[in-house]
Design a protein around this motif. Structure first.
Motif, PDB file in Angstrom:
ATOM      1  N   ILE A  23       0.807  -1.248  -0.040  1.00  0.00           N
ATOM      2  CA  ILE A  23       0.730  -0.223   0.048  1.00  0.00           C
ATOM      3  C   ILE A  23       0.999   1.251  -0.413  1.00  0.00           C
ATOM      4  N   ASN A  24       1.125   2.279  -0.872  1.00  0.00           N
ATOM      5  CA  ASN A  24       1.445   3.619  -0.571  1.00  0.00           C
ATOM      6  C   ASN A  24       0.441   4.859  -0.483  1.00  0.00           C
ATOM      7  N   ASN A  25      -0.766   4.570  -0.614  1.00  0.00           N
ATOM      8  CA  ASN A  25      -1.657   5.759  -0.254  1.00  0.00           C
ATOM      9  C   ASN A  25      -2.740   5.123   0.605  1.00  0.00           C
ATOM     10  N   PHE A  84      -5.042  -3.383  10.259  1.00  0.00           N
ATOM     11  CA  PHE A  84      -6.907  -3.088   9.686  1.00  0.00           C
ATOM     12  C   PHE A  84      -6.853  -4.264   7.983  1.00  0.00           C
ATOM     13  N   LEU A  85      -6.145  -4.336   7.779  1.00  0.00           N
ATOM     14  CA  LEU A  85      -6.459  -5.329   6.292  1.00  0.00           C
ATOM     15  C   LEU A  85      -5.928  -6.796   6.082  1.00  0.00           C
ATOM     16  N   THR A  98     -22.852   3.342   4.254  1.00  0.00           N
ATOM     17  CA  THR A  98     -23.822   3.928   3.537  1.00  0.00           C
ATOM     18  C   THR A  98     -22.288   5.292   3.378  1.00  0.00           C
ATOM     19  N   ASP A  99     -22.176   6.178   1.928  1.00  0.00           N
ATOM     20  CA  ASP A  99     -21.725   7.577   1.631  1.00  0.00           C
ATOM     21  C   ASP A  99     -21.801   8.331   2.524  1.00  0.00           C
ATOM     22  N   SER A 100     -21.945   8.621   4.121  1.00  0.00           N
ATOM     23  CA  SER A 100     -22.028   9.392   5.103  1.00  0.00           C
ATOM     24  C   SER A 100     -21.253   8.640   6.157  1.00  0.00           C
ATOM     25  N   HIS A 101     -21.002   7.814   6.350  1.00  0.00           N
ATOM     26  CA  HIS A 101     -19.808   6.921   6.256  1.00  0.00           C
ATOM     27  C   HIS A 101     -18.781   6.764   6.775  1.00  0.00           C
ATOM     28  N   VAL A 102     -17.799   6.255   7.741  1.00  0.00           N
ATOM     29  CA  VAL A 102     -17.180   6.910   7.972  1.00  0.00           C
ATOM     30  C   VAL A 102     -15.798   5.403   6.594  1.00  0.00           C
ATOM     31  N   SER A 103     -15.226   6.031   6.232  1.00  0.00           N
ATOM     32  CA  SER A 103     -14.584   4.716   4.973  1.00  0.00           C
ATOM     33  C   SER A 103     -13.602   5.041   4.257  1.00  0.00           C
ATOM     34  N   VAL A 104     -12.511   3.956   4.763  1.00  0.00           N
ATOM     35  CA  VAL A 104     -11.405   4.090   4.681  1.00  0.00           C
ATOM     36  C   VAL A 104     -10.643   3.763   2.742  1.00  0.00           C
ATOM     37  N   ALA A 105      -9.649   3.920   1.863  1.00  0.00           N
ATOM     38  CA  ALA A 105      -9.339   3.149   0.673  1.00  0.00           C
ATOM     39  C   ALA A 105      -7.943   3.264   0.963  1.00  0.00           C
ATOM     40  N   PHE A 106      -7.509   2.449   0.994  1.00  0.00           N
ATOM     41  CA  PHE A 106      -5.789   2.147   0.498  1.00  0.00           C
ATOM     42  C   PHE A 106      -5.492   1.232  -0.379  1.00  0.00           C
ATOM     43  N   LEU A 153     -11.698   0.246  -1.096  1.00  0.00           N
ATOM     44  CA  LEU A 153     -12.666   0.975  -0.100  1.00  0.00           C
ATOM     45  C   LEU A 153     -12.825  -0.131   0.408  1.00  0.00           C
ATOM     46  N   PHE A 154     -13.092   0.673   1.649  1.00  0.00           N
ATOM     47  CA  PHE A 154     -13.660   0.027   3.068  1.00  0.00           C
ATOM     48  C   PHE A 154     -14.565   0.989   4.341  1.00  0.00           C
TER      49      PHE A 154
END
Length: 200
Positions: free
Chosen positions: A32-34, A75-76, A94-102, A106-107
């Motif tokens: 992972i880089n970003n 986490f991964l 939903t889109d209004s909740h927390v998300s993380v993109a590795f 997308l999670f």
């Protein structure tokens, strides 16, 4: 009872003794880089790998704490307790909740399961339940992720001058240059090590 029945009907059967949990993902954390963290009501947190180190690119510019980045990447390798076949919106995914993109993976973080306090995670159209310790960290301000060491690992400390003591790094050895009392070599080294590792 109804909640328990619904939970058992939605969730895959738990592993039997001796069986292993299914991993949440097979993504290699070292690849992972970003990382981009999206939180409701806050600016996105954008992290980027530079060589062996990580830095925050937005909303501020700073080095990332090794401990914080380790928590994110670990986490991964979370264990998936089970999967759920239902509409993601039923679990706050939903889109209004927390998300993380590795990178491009997308999670989404959803609600807490009231039975065992596990959390719903959406990844690749599959809803997982995991034992989550990351969510509360993701809600913190960007400064929470900053590396608070006064000196970076690449910084070469060569002199320490206090009110009544001065140490110098000479010929690969810490030496007392001046002071009101002569310190043992082990104590001199300990002082230098503490300053090299000192955190704000």
């Amino acid at each position: 009872v109804l909640v328990l029945a619904a939970y058992l009907s939605w969730t895959d059967a738990p592993p039997l003794p001796g069986q292993q949990f299914v991993p949440l993902t097979t993504i290699n954390p070292d690849a992972i880089n970003n990382i981009q963290v999206s939180r409701p009501g806050k600016q996105d947190l954008v992290l980027h790998r530079t060589g062996a180190d990580w830095e925050i690119n937005s909303p501020i510019h700073a080095a990332v704490s090794p401990f914080r980045i380790s928590s994110l990447l670990t986490f991964l390798q979370s264990r998936s307790i089970g999967t759920v076949a239902s509409n993601p919106e039923n679990f706050g995914l939903t889109d209004s909740h927390v998300s993380v993109a590795f990178d491009d993976q997308l999670f989404r973080f959803g609600d807490i399961n009231p039975l065992d306090r596990s959390r719903y995670i959406l990844h690749n159209d599959t809803i997982h339940l995991i034992e989550d310790s990351l969510y509360d960290q993701l809600l913190q301000d960007a400064t929470f992720f900053i590396d608070n060491h006064l000196l970076t690992p690449a910084t070469l400390l060569v002199r320490i001058k206090l009110a009544d003591l001065e140490l110098a790094y000479i010929d690969n050895t810490w030496t007392q240059v001046s002071g009101t009392s002569v310190l043992p070599v082990t104590e001199i080294s300990a002082i230098a090590d503490r300053w090299q590792q000192l955190e704000a």
